[in-house]
Design an enzyme around this catalytic site. Sequence first.
Site, short mmCIF file in Angstrom:
data_model
loop_
_atom_site.label_atom_id
_atom_site.label_comp_id
_atom_site.label_asym_id
_atom_site.label_seq_id
_atom_site.Cartn_x
_atom_site.Cartn_y
_atom_site.Cartn_z
CE1 TYR A 56 34.25 43.88 46.37
CE2 TYR A 56 35.03 45.08 48.28
CZ TYR A 56 34.45 45.07 47.03
OH TYR A 56 34.05 46.24 46.45
CD GLU A 57 38.35 36.70 51.47
OE1 GLU A 57 38.11 35.48 51.39
OE2 GLU A 57 39.31 37.23 50.90
#
Length: 168
Positions: A56-57
């Site tokens: 997700y980063e």
Amino acid sequence: MMLARGTMLVIWATLIVASVDAKIYERCELAKKLEKAGLDGYRGYHIGDWLCMAHYESGFDTSFVDHNPDGSSEYGIFQLNSAWWCDNGVTPTQNLCHMDCRDLLNRHILDDILCAKRVVNAPGSMKAWDSWTRHCSGHDLSDWLKGCDTYAKTNPRNFHHYPLSSQG
């Protein structure tokens, strides 16, 4: 105007250099690297936590850079912030990992992992990553290791997430 142009030039040069040695990791390949670096069970977090957060980063992209409204930037596979963890030569920094932010943008992620361990050792732990809090915390993370040939996969403790209350 000149400062803004100089800042953009530094960022542009950093991105050009980083893209030469960058890598987008495959999920299982990254799982093995994280496991080998001792992240399975580190401070109560397991490989699923790290994979979920990194996905997700950065989408597992070592060259990913994100610019924040406060003027700081986030670098690499774990999106480590220049105000706290590394020095980008542009924004004021605590540089708690004692490193140049450009070093977070290549395929060699041991330095990224060592810095991420520092983040997790800080009072906020994995909560330092908003994406981990939103997408990973309290969720069943076993799917992140499905199909991966890792020791972590065979360890039944990794097929559920321990609550943060065990962190202290």
